[in-house]
Enzyme design. Sequence first.
Site, PDB file in Angstrom:
ATOM      1  N   TYR A   1      -8.826   0.959 -13.521  1.00 12.68           N
ATOM      2  CA  TYR A   1      -8.963   0.997 -12.068  1.00 12.68           C
ATOM      3  C   TYR A   1      -8.280  -0.227 -11.460  1.00 12.68           C
ATOM      4  CZ  TYR A   1     -12.586   4.373 -13.221  1.00 12.68           C
ATOM      5  OH  TYR A   1     -13.262   5.442 -13.719  1.00 12.68           O
TER       6      TYR A   1
ATOM      7  N   GLU B   1       6.699  -0.804   5.013  1.00 13.20           N
ATOM      8  CA  GLU B   1       6.745  -0.566   3.571  1.00 13.20           C
ATOM      9  C   GLU B   1       8.116  -0.035   3.159  1.00 13.20           C
ATOM     10  OE1 GLU B   1       3.249   0.807   1.583  1.00 13.20           O
ATOM     11  OE2 GLU B   1       4.364   2.363   0.516  1.00 13.20           O
TER      12      GLU B   1
ATOM     13  N   PHE C   1      10.650   1.002  -0.502  1.00 11.58           N
ATOM     14  CA  PHE C   1      10.646   1.215  -1.956  1.00 11.58           C
ATOM     15  C   PHE C   1      11.941   0.666  -2.540  1.00 11.58           C
ATOM     16  CE2 PHE C   1      12.147   5.229  -0.053  1.00 11.58           C
ATOM     17  CZ  PHE C   1      13.396   5.355  -0.662  1.00 11.58           C
TER      18      PHE C   1
ATOM     19  N   ASP D   1      -9.628   6.931   3.082  1.00  9.44           N
ATOM     20  CA  ASP D   1     -10.971   7.114   3.613  1.00  9.44           C
ATOM     21  C   ASP D   1     -10.953   8.359   4.496  1.00  9.44           C
ATOM     22  OD1 ASP D   1     -13.359   7.099   4.900  1.00  9.44           O
ATOM     23  OD2 ASP D   1     -13.418   4.922   5.109  1.00  9.44           O
TER      24      ASP D   1
END
Lengths: 635, 635
Positions: A173, A62, A64, A197
């Site tokens: 959402y 990942e 940015f 989670d």
Amino acid sequence: MVNEPRGDGGPTPRLEGSSSGSESSKDSSRCSTPGLDPECHDRLREKMRRRMESGDKWFSLEFFPPRTAQGAANLISRFDRMGAGGPLFIDVTWHPAGDPGSDKETSSMVIASTAVNYCGLETILHMTCCCQSREQITGYLHKAKRLGLKNILALRGDPVGDQWEEEDGGFSYAADLVRHIRSEFGDYFDVCVAGADDQCALGTTGLDAHRVIRHRAGSDRGQACRGPLVCSVEWKRQDKGYHSLRQLVKLSKLEVPQQIKDVIEPIKDNDAAIRNYGIEQAVSLCQELLASGLVPGLHFYTLNREMATTEVLKRLGMWTEDPRRPLPWAVSAHPKRREEDVRPIFWASRPKSYIYRTQEWDEFPNGRWGNSSSPAFGELKDYYLFYLTSKSPREELLKMWGEELTSEESVFEVFACYLSGEPNQNGYKVTCLPWNDEPLAAETSLMKEELLRVNRQGILTINSQPNINGKPSSDPVVGWGPSGGYVFQKAYLEFFTSRETVGALLQVLKKYELRVNYHIVDVKGENITNAPELQPNAVTWGIFPGREIIQPTVVDPISFMFWKDEAFALWIEQWGKLYEEESPSRMIIQYIHDNYFLVNLVDNEFPLDNCLWQVVEDTFELLNRPGTEQETETL
Amino acid sequence: MVNEPRGDGGPTPRLEGSSSGSESSKDSSRCSTPGLDPECHDRLREKMRRRMESGDKWFSLEFFPPRTAQGAANLISRFDRMGAGGPLFIDVTWHPAGDPGSDKETSSMVIASTAVNYCGLETILHMTCCCQSREQITGYLHKAKRLGLKNILALRGDPVGDQWEEEDGGFSYAADLVRHIRSEFGDYFDVCVAGADDQCALGTTGLDAHRVIRHRAGSDRGQACRGPLVCSVEWKRQDKGYHSLRQLVKLSKLEVPQQIKDVIEPIKDNDAAIRNYGIEQAVSLCQELLASGLVPGLHFYTLNREMATTEVLKRLGMWTEDPRRPLPWAVSAHPKRREEDVRPIFWASRPKSYIYRTQEWDEFPNGRWGNSSSPAFGELKDYYLFYLTSKSPREELLKMWGEELTSEESVFEVFACYLSGEPNQNGYKVTCLPWNDEPLAAETSLMKEELLRVNRQGILTINSQPNINGKPSSDPVVGWGPSGGYVFQKAYLEFFTSRETVGALLQVLKKYELRVNYHIVDVKGENITNAPELQPNAVTWGIFPGREIIQPTVVDPISFMFWKDEAFALWIEQWGKLYEEESPSRMIIQYIHDNYFLVNLVDNEFPLDNCLWQVVEDTFELLNRPGTEQETETL
């Protein structure tokens, strides 16, 4: 992690890829790019499915969007380097405050599109929906599609204040965004969603070092989604040492386990030790995650840094730098280029420029260059586009190429230093040239001695390849394509040289008329050739088991005239402009630009010894023979 | 002879081709079929112009439509044989009484179209206009265009009675027809016209042996035409001996020069001597014509006969049988096939069937087979079309293939005799098989011993090629394409064999999994393969100076399923049906048809020794090993 909108809803977590996406699989029912990894243009969900089925763990990275143009140029270089390690995908984050959908070189959209188009990376673009209008979002999605992006990580994003209210018709959402994408774009995008989670608290090794992204967004809205479970490793500044780490811990209100504190405290002033410890911790964490059998891949939050992630991946044995290339040139991941497997050899060292100049093409040569109608290359005026410019800033270039040029010969010496790898007279290594932003290709090293000798005498080479008569496709230096094949090349040499040398060269070439094809052109387009006007010459090809022939590079006479403009312009744009106007250095470069010829030579006799060096030697001999009349006047 | 409707009208007789026909030259501005003679698809007028400019004399051949279907089949074989000598073109005459524009196999239209499409010959179709309606003529021309004919010899034709009257709006002169063609079809056709010219009386050698066709039709109508001057040699029955000659002389009211009479009279009962004398006379006449500098080419009225014309051409040194083929298979001259340069290898011995089954295609593979959408082959039900049927009549086939078959082994023996060239047990040579209407290809002879051995054991080969690792394109046996290139092949073997043998073969092939690709299929389409379903395998390719790679033959899995139907059907259509229904011979062929498999094998390792013979030997060994379980049941 990948949304499978028409999954069967059954109990198995495995993707049932074959039941959906049937359109795209029909598209590819006849594989038209046999040279490429046949899977490299599959949808991300398919790639994931296969890797999960085979138990082959992947990693992903990942990034940015950077804040400055130079930062963008650096990031693109990093994409190239880290892409070589074999990530399954990269993703680029989305910060509404940073104008993420704009055309700025620092926008998420442009960075992600550059990764796909110019670096050939499978890329997921993040997109948040909170506080953005439906029209805005739709506009971004259309743009993403147009730019060749195929994967969206749909996120809610953080509201501006502490609280937010559901907007009428707006997006509250991530699930709203997912639904919008599906209704407006059908199955075009692979849509990913994120979900933390807490039950997956494997974090015995601490460091806020893991988060779990589970494909479960929208489940609170009763939407049934299924997809692979991916475990992500956040990797925050541990390579910046203790104080940086402490700051992070404070900011994130994390509890660092005592066992870690106990280790770190005694070495807190030793940045290298902290870094090593961090890397070791991350490696153990990753090993634990992989061994758990719960994660098919690891996702690294690189924070745009390279060293630590690369080191962890190498220690894990997941950094799979494969010297074998699918094709001799850097492929693009834009879907419309999926069948592209032929390019003119001229852009071999400037693939991003080639991609840029052909971005408007509707079709790309597939199998044969000659089939395409006369190529319409876009003009290249933006030599300073962040993905086309040199990685090195002006000061470095001046050190490499000379603060002050005194003669044409001092230019020859720059070429020689680039080839030899020896420092120049001021002690600086020349690691790039306007036509070659990377160090010498391994293949070019095969001819280093010959190249050095001719460059010192004013044959300024910018592209070359040796002849190859059937080496295995797995050859570490010249191999490419699937294993079990054989690769071939015709010897190729491309260089700038003076009018005088061209005069002698033409006399020599008479002896090689049936063997060597040449194109010789000056900046004004004066063109001398013995090749058919419209006939490309294949100079690289490969034969593979059970496949059609692939010929990825050709010398195409028409394209050469477009390349010629770019090659000559680089003298001025990248080199001459380093100096003041009217300065002697600038005038030397300008003189070369105005008076030299660009020459390419192909030795068609690939099974015999390369004769091009003999051609050049004969030319030098003729030039040095006292009293010889050259044909310069006839040019 | 070729009409140049937009010539510059200047004084030079040279065609100014570049000023007209610009559309077609734009069409071909990028040569897309580099393997072919780049000139072979040029317009006839261009070919003529180049030959005249280079002083390279040509010859051409005139034929008339035959009267019977067998005559048509024979004529097509003659086209193939005489086409090999290198005529610049052939022409087919037009007889209004013979229904010349119909679809009958004996019509001028069908014969000319067959010459173009199936024999690859540049062809001029004659067309007369006298006593025919404008609609009729227009219909013929549309049909000719649709069939791929590009050249029309526009003639007035003879009126039915002795006199004729000009019709209103009809065609009274060839020039009317020319004008009509131009107004209805623009520049599509190259239009030729005929004109006798008494001033060109070179005839010192007599025999009514020359006529001059000059491009001057319509000049009496004030139309300015320019074109090459072609001298034609009429060649009437001199190879049939004296009496035939005398009859002709009488019919044509010719004056035979005394010097000829003096020679002929003493040998009038010796047909061979007369024939030889005729040939010598013709050779001298032709030499005189060529030496005159007035004729750029010779046109032969063959009267559909072969021997004498061929002999004269050979003696003149104009018969240029070139063992080098432009491509490994017989090309078609239909304009829409001009870019075709890839075909499945299966039809290597049945190119006319391939052309027939693909005649409806709008595009032809060019450079790469895989680019074409799933191929749609026309069904082949008309095994008795005159250009697809065997050249040999039923009686001959029975003598070759057996009046009575007694076992599968007696079938094996037919294959073996075909390969060995030895007479069969009844003393007849087997010169063809249902899948091979020609004697063994020179290339196949390279593997004759191996082929013989395996055929005797029930591996009934119908197509094969050795592997070739870069032989010169000028190689007399395996070479093709332009000179200075290199040709390559993967070893290929295709055969019928029993279910039992296939069981053993499959076990053996496990050892060669990574090296050998196979497709094994029975008549019902049961299909066993280790190759990707949709990926063609290039098995012939060539590398040439200054050109793209050419890969003229591939093993294409989809096409193989179409070929399979044809290959199995040939057992019944060409062989089984020679026998009475229910006869033992017929039932043996039927049994093979119903139970055998068609197998193809490709050895991908073209630089190594061909392993396919070892595969077959291993299979025999496994079959002969006592007590070995075969996998037959799993089939």
